[in-house]
Design a protein around this motif. Structure first.
Motif, short mmCIF file in Angstrom:
data_model
loop_
_atom_site.label_atom_id
_atom_site.label_comp_id
_atom_site.label_asym_id
_atom_site.label_seq_id
_atom_site.Cartn_x
_atom_site.Cartn_y
_atom_site.Cartn_z
N ILE A 2 0.86 -1.19 0.00
CA ILE A 2 0.00 0.00 0.00
C ILE A 2 0.89 1.24 0.00
CG2 ILE A 2 -1.75 1.30 1.25
CD1 ILE A 2 -2.62 -1.38 2.52
N ASP A 49 -1.83 4.92 -3.35
CA ASP A 49 -3.12 4.27 -3.10
C ASP A 49 -3.94 5.11 -2.12
OD1 ASP A 49 -2.57 1.77 -4.58
OD2 ASP A 49 -1.03 1.52 -3.05
N GLY A 77 -7.61 6.22 -8.76
CA GLY A 77 -7.18 5.19 -7.83
C GLY A 77 -6.65 5.71 -6.50
N HIS A 79 -7.16 7.23 -2.95
CA HIS A 79 -8.19 7.34 -1.93
C HIS A 79 -7.74 8.36 -0.88
CE1 HIS A 79 -10.04 3.84 -3.72
NE2 HIS A 79 -8.89 3.21 -3.65
N ALA A 121 -7.35 1.87 1.38
CA ALA A 121 -6.68 1.29 0.21
C ALA A 121 -7.57 0.27 -0.49
CB ALA A 121 -5.36 0.63 0.64
#
Length: 220
Positions: A2, A49, A77, A79, A121
């Motif tokens: 991540i 991520d 993509g 967040h 994630a």
């Protein structure tokens, strides 16, 4: 792995979060920024991520940064998790409307921070903590008269039921239990509702549910 990017104008906050996150085998802090403008540039460069973004910063604040990220298809993509000093920050709902996946208070305990990064994630909203429910109850006490324009009329009765349960902070597994369906079917209902309502993520689905009057906030 991540990939996380930190955006906060307080060096101690950044270094503390970075030290904690870098200890985890499945999390990597790819960069950090001291203001929103620099943060946006680094987010476009690294495509993390998860972006942990302070809500109040010089140049570009967290809400505007979130809005720009949500509006950029190349950053779909990423967040965004908003960081705030206060659990009841009046701007947090604006951040959710802008496209944030959720928010964290800066005095969060380490385990909760790590959990939040992993949840974000995955694409899930940080809606389970009671503090989020209190915030929604406080700032969406008066549903806006927008039901006709939200697209709710396009939802099936089961999709509306699923959205209402999402707005209560339930996970897909909990929604499945409540609706007596499989977790996969629950996820399908939620995903179809997000598509029909043009919601970027579950957090925006919650905002729509309250603003449209589908769910009435509790008074605490």
């Amino acid at each position: 792995m991540i990939r996380v990017l930190l955006v906060d104008d307080q060096p101690l906050i950044r270094s503390g979060f970075r030290a904690l996150l870098d200890l985890e085998d499945d999390i990597e802090v790819v960069d950090e920024a001291a203001d929103g403008s620099e943060g946006l540039a680094l987010i476009k460069e690294h495509l993390p991520d998860v972006a942990l973004i302070d809500i109040q910063m010089p140049l570009v604040d967290g809400i505007e940064a979130t809005r720009r990220i949500a509006a950029d298809p190349a950053l779909a993509g990423v967040h965004v998790v908003i960081l705030t000093n206060y659990g009841m920050d009046e701007y947090v709902l604006d951040a959710l409307r802008a496209g944030a996946a959720g928010f964290l208070v800066k005095d969060i305990v380490p385990d909760d921070l790590l959990h939040a990064v992993r949840v974000a994630a995955r694409g899930d909203a940080l809606l389970a903590p009671s503090i989020t429910r209190k915030l929604i109850n406080r700032y969406v006490s008066q549903p806006l008269p927008t039901a006709a324009g939200t697209g709710l009329e396009e939802l099936t009765s089961r999709e509306r039921e699923a959205v209402a349960l999402v707005a209560q902070g339930l996970s897909n597994d909990e929604i499945a239990d409540r609706m007596v369906i499989s977790p996969l079917t629950a996820k399908t209902h939620v995903n179809r509702a997000m598509t029909k309502l043009h919601a970027r993520d579950r957090a925006q689905l919650v905002v729509l549910a309250y603003e449209s009057g589908l769910v009435a906030p509790c008074n605490h």
